[in-house]
Design an enzyme around this catalytic site. Sequence first.
Site, PDB file in Angstrom:
ATOM      1  N   LYS A 113       0.867  -1.186   0.000  1.00  0.00           N
ATOM      2  CA  LYS A 113       0.000   0.000   0.000  1.00  0.00           C
ATOM      3  C   LYS A 113       0.902   1.233   0.000  1.00  0.00           C
ATOM      4  O   LYS A 113       1.502   1.572   1.018  1.00  0.00           O
ATOM      5  CB  LYS A 113      -0.932   0.003   1.208  1.00  0.00           C
ATOM      6  CG  LYS A 113      -1.938   1.139   1.199  1.00  0.00           C
ATOM      7  CD  LYS A 113      -2.897   1.029   2.374  1.00  0.00           C
ATOM      8  CE  LYS A 113      -3.924   2.148   2.310  1.00  0.00           C
ATOM      9  NZ  LYS A 113      -3.333   3.485   2.429  1.00  0.00           N
ATOM     10  N   CYS A 429     -25.935  29.713  19.080  1.00  0.00           N
ATOM     11  CA  CYS A 429     -24.561  29.718  19.588  1.00  0.00           C
ATOM     12  C   CYS A 429     -23.624  30.192  18.477  1.00  0.00           C
ATOM     13  O   CYS A 429     -23.650  29.647  17.362  1.00  0.00           O
ATOM     14  CB  CYS A 429     -24.168  28.321  20.049  1.00  0.00           C
ATOM     15  SG  CYS A 429     -22.426  28.180  20.538  1.00  0.00           S
TER      16      CYS A 429
END
Length: 662
Positions: A113, A429
């Site tokens: 990989k 908020c």
Amino acid sequence: MSIQQDIAKLRQEIQRHERLYYVADAPEISDQEYDKLLQELQAMETAHPELVTPDSPTQRVGGAPLEKFASVAHQQPLYSLDNAFSLADLAEFDTRARKGLAAAEIEYICELKIDGLAVSLIYEQGLFTLGATRGDGKKGENVTENLKTVRAIPLRLPEARDIVVRGEIYMKRSDFQKLEGFANPRNAAAGSLRQLDPKITAARRLDMFCYSVLAEHQTQEEGYQLIQKLGFKLNPHRRICRGLAAVEKYIQEWETRRRELDYDTDGIVIKINSIAAQQKLGFTTKAPRWAIAYKYAPEQAVTRLEAIDIQVGRTGALTPVARLTPVELNGVIVSNATLHNADEIQRKDVRIGDQVLIQRAGEVIPEVVSVAAAAKQWSLNGAVIERSRDTEATRSKPFIFPKKCPVCGAVAVKDAEDDAVWRCPNAECPARIKGALKHFVSKDAADIEGCGEQIVEQLNKAGLVHNPADLYDLKYADLIQLERMGEKSVSNLLSAIEKSKQVGLARILFGLGIRHVGQYVAEKLADKYQAVENLLAAAEDELANTDGVGEVVARSLCAALQTPELRKIISRLQESGVVLSDKRARLSNALAGKTFVLTGTLPTLSRSEAEELIKSHGGSVSSSVSKKTSYVLLGGSPGSKADKAKKLGVPLIDEKSLREML
């Protein structure tokens, strides 16, 4: 011999040396001799510019600097791979695969990989015409000019065929050591490939290993042999492994051998070799069921936890972030790490002042694994570390998770007793508002180019933008007053906002940030309901029956769509001209239930246009021919798909016949 023949002969010679050097790793001449040949060709082409061709070696750095990269839709998605972090995980994958195939044993193909970045290469009649990054798997960035500078990528194939090849761009460690300003070879490769000036990319000496080809073949190994035959570079260390025991042996062998390589690997890719078996197992929404990536144990380090801060996200989630004494981890200086949630802090008994073990395991932000002390001493890679809690001068302190939002002061809540995440319930908020706006303008949502984090902060701070609908009310006079916003910047931003009105229902729905509604769910909803009016009128049980949705998502979606605040935002978006319908709305059902495969070059339609036309009339498009294929749409210079269609008795049609069906 004519000058045209001289040039052709010299090109062939240079291309042969490129293959020997960059693909076969068996150079016959020195770099200086190669440069001399290239200079000779450049001189000949300068004297005869009419003889320059796109596949000439001199054209590898022929593109002018770009202003930006264009978006490219992949012909087939570039799926990511599921990960196995242990041999037990790998055994579970093997069991699932054998069960799905009713097989006692499976033949796998294993390969290293490569720690790089995936790209897709398109060849038309053997000529390299387009190269793109993986992006989100469906769309990437057009980096063709930069990929031309990678000499492991042939500009012309030995066969005049249409084909798509995929691979991994990487940088050798030896070349990385010559650079400054990058943390590791992967970051250097990614940064180099995304340079707007191809000349800079060319100077970075990128390389590539190929791992996939979109072509007819019976096994994965046959695909690799085709790739090699066409002149691409393959990693030489792949191996066919019969059964799980052979796979495990390969994994164990390369856990130590990988350190001998001149490039980084972080695991092993395991694929089922048979293409028929791959097709039978198919895909999940994100990954193939016939492949998995075994990840080697991540790099780890020990450092001191200096503080824990709480970040508030767009959904109100309170996320603890560890602030660390900076430490090097796999070539990167790390000063922050995630602690996930309050329960994780308690379970790991992490305290401020502790020496903690941190690691990177595919996470964007490293994570705190544990306190680096269960006894008075703890060892990492042979180094003995004193337990900090036993030292009076550095006595650690337990962290008390806040009961209130640190930004607005609202009392934190949990959705359910078993939910691990505390949330700020206050929709007003400031942290939630900024987070929601940043999400809405992001590339996968409304994709408002140039409206980055700093611009969003400015717009919100100036009181100009409170929710996504406010973006479409912005005027030149509003923006020109902002800091570092000149006439061109304002014009570009307003143009990007106007352009975003056409992205379609799925991306706007995703951009609204409704909990549990990700990209995949948003696309499924847009495909089913076609327009936002239909979606708003849908009952919860009807939503739950949508492919990929389910009860939890339906409940969250239905509750959000019933709130006056969101309905007002949707109404304002419509009034501003934002398209809240599916751009792929069906024109008819004339092709419903029909599956098409495309091959060759059509007279008037590009491949993407033909696919869109078929889908807009209810049909579907596949990449491979099978007995279930309804028609193969044939263009000029077709590939092997036409031959396979004839063998299977699948009807062949041309563009004119397709239009007659409509």
